[in-house]
Design a protein around this motif. Structure first.
Motif, short mmCIF file in Angstrom:
data_model
loop_
_atom_site.label_atom_id
_atom_site.label_comp_id
_atom_site.label_asym_id
_atom_site.label_seq_id
_atom_site.Cartn_x
_atom_site.Cartn_y
_atom_site.Cartn_z
N ARG A 1 2.88 16.47 -17.98
CA ARG A 1 1.37 16.87 -17.07
C ARG A 1 1.21 16.07 -16.06
O ARG A 1 0.23 15.78 -15.81
N TYR A 2 1.62 14.82 -17.19
CA TYR A 2 1.23 13.72 -16.83
C TYR A 2 2.96 12.85 -15.85
O TYR A 2 3.00 11.97 -15.69
N ALA A 3 4.03 13.08 -15.42
CA ALA A 3 4.40 13.16 -14.98
C ALA A 3 4.50 13.02 -13.64
O ALA A 3 5.38 11.55 -13.21
N SER A 4 4.05 13.08 -13.00
CA SER A 4 3.81 12.50 -11.14
C SER A 4 3.16 11.55 -11.29
O SER A 4 3.19 10.34 -11.04
N ILE A 5 1.95 11.02 -12.18
CA ILE A 5 0.31 10.02 -12.29
C ILE A 5 1.72 9.22 -12.64
O ILE A 5 1.23 7.53 -12.49
N GLY B 1 0.99 11.04 -6.88
CA GLY B 1 1.14 11.58 -8.17
C GLY B 1 0.34 11.97 -8.97
O GLY B 1 0.18 13.25 -9.39
N ILE B 2 -1.19 11.78 -8.75
CA ILE B 2 -2.35 12.91 -9.16
C ILE B 2 -2.70 14.27 -8.84
O ILE B 2 -2.26 14.73 -9.70
N LEU B 3 -2.47 13.72 -6.77
CA LEU B 3 -2.50 15.26 -6.56
C LEU B 3 -1.55 16.37 -6.88
O LEU B 3 -1.69 17.21 -6.96
N ALA B 4 -0.29 16.04 -7.23
CA ALA B 4 0.59 16.93 -7.70
C ALA B 4 0.25 17.50 -9.15
O ALA B 4 0.42 18.34 -9.62
N ASP B 5 -0.03 16.09 -9.90
CA ASP B 5 -0.46 16.83 -10.98
C ASP B 5 -1.45 17.40 -11.05
O ASP B 5 -1.78 18.75 -11.84
N LYS B 6 -2.79 17.25 -11.06
CA LYS B 6 -3.57 17.90 -10.49
C LYS B 6 -3.89 19.53 -10.08
O LYS B 6 -4.12 20.65 -10.43
N TRP B 7 -2.81 19.28 -8.33
CA TRP B 7 -3.33 20.47 -7.76
C TRP B 7 -1.95 21.19 -7.06
O TRP B 7 -1.90 22.54 -7.40
N PHE C 1 0.90 -1.71 -0.03
CA PHE C 1 -0.42 -0.15 0.37
C PHE C 1 1.34 0.86 -0.11
O PHE C 1 0.56 2.00 -0.75
N VAL C 2 1.79 1.36 0.40
CA VAL C 2 2.82 2.25 0.53
C VAL C 2 3.66 2.80 -0.59
O VAL C 2 3.08 4.47 -0.67
N TYR C 3 3.15 1.94 -1.98
CA TYR C 3 4.09 2.21 -2.92
C TYR C 3 2.60 2.60 -3.63
O TYR C 3 2.49 3.62 -4.45
N VAL C 4 1.16 1.84 -3.36
CA VAL C 4 0.19 1.72 -4.24
C VAL C 4 -0.56 3.47 -4.37
O VAL C 4 -0.65 3.73 -5.16
N MET C 5 -0.02 4.19 -3.16
CA MET C 5 -0.94 5.16 -2.54
C MET C 5 0.27 6.15 -3.46
O MET C 5 -0.21 7.19 -3.73
N SER C 6 1.47 5.68 -4.37
CA SER C 6 1.62 6.95 -5.07
C SER C 6 1.05 7.50 -6.09
O SER C 6 0.98 8.44 -6.55
N ILE C 7 0.12 6.67 -6.46
CA ILE C 7 -0.77 6.52 -7.78
C ILE C 7 -1.63 7.90 -7.22
O ILE C 7 -1.56 9.19 -7.97
N PRO C 8 -2.60 7.56 -6.51
CA PRO C 8 -2.94 9.02 -6.20
C PRO C 8 -2.33 10.39 -5.32
O PRO C 8 -2.61 11.42 -5.63
#
Ligand code: GLN
Length: 438
Positions: A365-369, A70-76, A61-68
């Motif tokens: 714009r998708y680098a973090s995700i 990444g999204i948090l960083a890219d979008k907001w 989970f620590v690594y799977v949570m990298s998806i949200p």
């Protein structure tokens, strides 16, 4: 580090402390959870199976949570602020673990999962952001960053492990929290060197509408090849992460750990791979640069394929150990050390390279995700490792070690055969020079 951007040391030390915190906590998690509730240093009294299952889910989970994350960083928020948020959550999580009681335990783990998810992928993307497209120093920068990770990973199981076992588990968690707080200080202090990196990327809109400009054919192809490379990532970590599980137990039960009359405690071997990374990071990177200068194949995909195979040969050393142990009852320590050595040479050819590869290929714009999905893949690899390791109970260690060796070799050969078409999908992202990219 003097030829590299000024932001690199800041990210290096921030991530070094974050990993100190992560690996220190991880080193005592299972020990704490399985310790009797009535003892001098009481734990939670769980069964071994429950503890290992928690460990498997946690490391996934620590690594799977990298998806949200990444999204948090890219979008907001952009990467820079998301890293800060992650660091604060991690420090708070460790401090909660430092307190007694199940409520603190679960809420602490939750904050850690959210915090690592926010920090880990985004700090890695920021490293890439320090370099211009086509800058040949980028891969080396990632190797340096990777060495920082492993300075944290090598020292913390020894320090946090000692404090946790001798003074009390909660002091161990506290020390892990202090590590993260030190990392936050470095990060805050170093903001002046990170002005141009990790900010929110503004997305172009189609003129006269509210729609985003869609991806070009090239960008789509690059995303496809990245997603394919994540398969390599799952296989790689599915094998490599045996270190904390099956290899760890095997070391305890079958490896002769007596050196000069002293029996080395099993947990100490958990630091061996990280020490090898520190020692060999630069030589392995130099080796690849030398090959590049000789005009030989050095694409990231090639390095990842070769890295997976070299890592796999490490398991052949464990085949030898298992064979010896079956014959004589015990195996020599040298097999274990050689195994870790080969695994790390493979890791150094594949893992920092993969990070760098993503920062070269992902549209800004998708680098973090993309980085988030990469870490999620390593998370799946961690879970897979637990499942493969558990097979040894019925199938036998010899069979599992040999199986990993054969599978990774075959997988690597297949990748090499498919190298050309895969490289075509990158559309030369790796061959750009700073001038041509400008
Ligand atoms: N050992 C490396 C780190 O802690 C890589 C881990 C991973 O990619 N899952 O950063």
């Amino acid at each position: 580090m003097k030829d590299h951007p000024k932001g690199l040391p800041i990210l290096f030390f921030t991530e070094m402390w974050e990993r100190f915190s992560y690996y220190g906590m991880r080193a005592i998690l299972v020990l704490y959870v399985t310790e009797q509730t009535i003892s001098a240093n009481p734990g939670l009294g769980w069964s071994k199976a429950d503890a290992l299952s928690l460990y498997g889910w946690y490391t996934m989970f620590v690594y799977v949570m990298s998806i949200p994350g990444g999204i948090l960083a890219d979008k907001w928020l952009g990467q820079k602020k998301t890293v800060l948020l992650g660091g604060i959550l991690i420090a708070a999580g460790e401090l909660l673990l430092a307190m007694q009681g199940l409520t603190f335990f679960y809420s602490g783990l939750t904050l850690l999962v959210l915090g690592v998810g926010a920090l880990k992928p985004n700090i890695s993307t920021m490293v890439g952001g320090l370099y211009k497209q086509g800058d040949p120093m980028r891969d080396k920068g990632f190797t340096i960053f990777y060495i920082g990770i492993n300075i944290g990973a090598a020292t913390s199981p020894l320090l946090v492990g000692y404090v946790g076992e001798v003074y009390g588990w909660h002091y161990g968690f506290l020390l892990a929290g202090i590590g993260m707080i030190l990392g936050l200080f470095v990060y805050m202090w170093g903001q002046k060197f990170l002005k141009d990196v990790g900010n929110v990327v503004t997305v172009k809109k189609v003129e006269g509408t509210n729609k985003h400009v869609p991806l070009t054919r090239e960008e789509k192809d690059r995303i496809i090849v990245m997603l394919i490379s994540f398969l390599i990532v799952i296989v790689f970590w599915g094998a490599y992460e045996q270190a904390g599980g099956l290899m760890n137990l095997y070391t305890k039960e079958k490896i002769n750990r007596v050196v000069l009359g002293w029996e080395i405690p099993t947990s100490m071997f958990q630091s061996v791979p990280a020490f090898f990374v520190i020692l060999l990071g630069v030589p392995v990177a130099n080796y690849w640069v030398k090959r590049y200068k000789m005009g030989k194949e050095t694409s990231s995909l090639f390095k990842m394929a070769v890295g997976t195979m070299v890592m796999g040969t490490g398991f052949f050393m464990m085949t030898a150990a298992a064979w010896q142990a079956e014959e004589t009852g015990q195996a020599m320590l040298i097999w274990l050390i050689l195994s870790y050595l080969l695994q790390v040479i493979g890791e150094l050819s594949a893992s920092p390279v993969a990070l760098s590869f993503i920062t070269k290929l992902a549209p800004a714009r998708y680098a973090s995700i993309m980085m988030g999905i990469y870490f999620a893949a390593t998370g799946l690899g961690n879970k897979l490792a637990g499942m493969v390791g558990a097979l040894a109970e019925n199938a036998g260690e010899f069979e599992v070690f040999t199986g990993i060796f054969l599978f990774t070799t075959l997988f690597g050969v297949l990748l090499l055969l498919m190298l050309k078409p895969l490289k075509r999908l990158t559309h030369g992202a790796e061959e750009l020079t700073p001038e041509s990219a400008a």
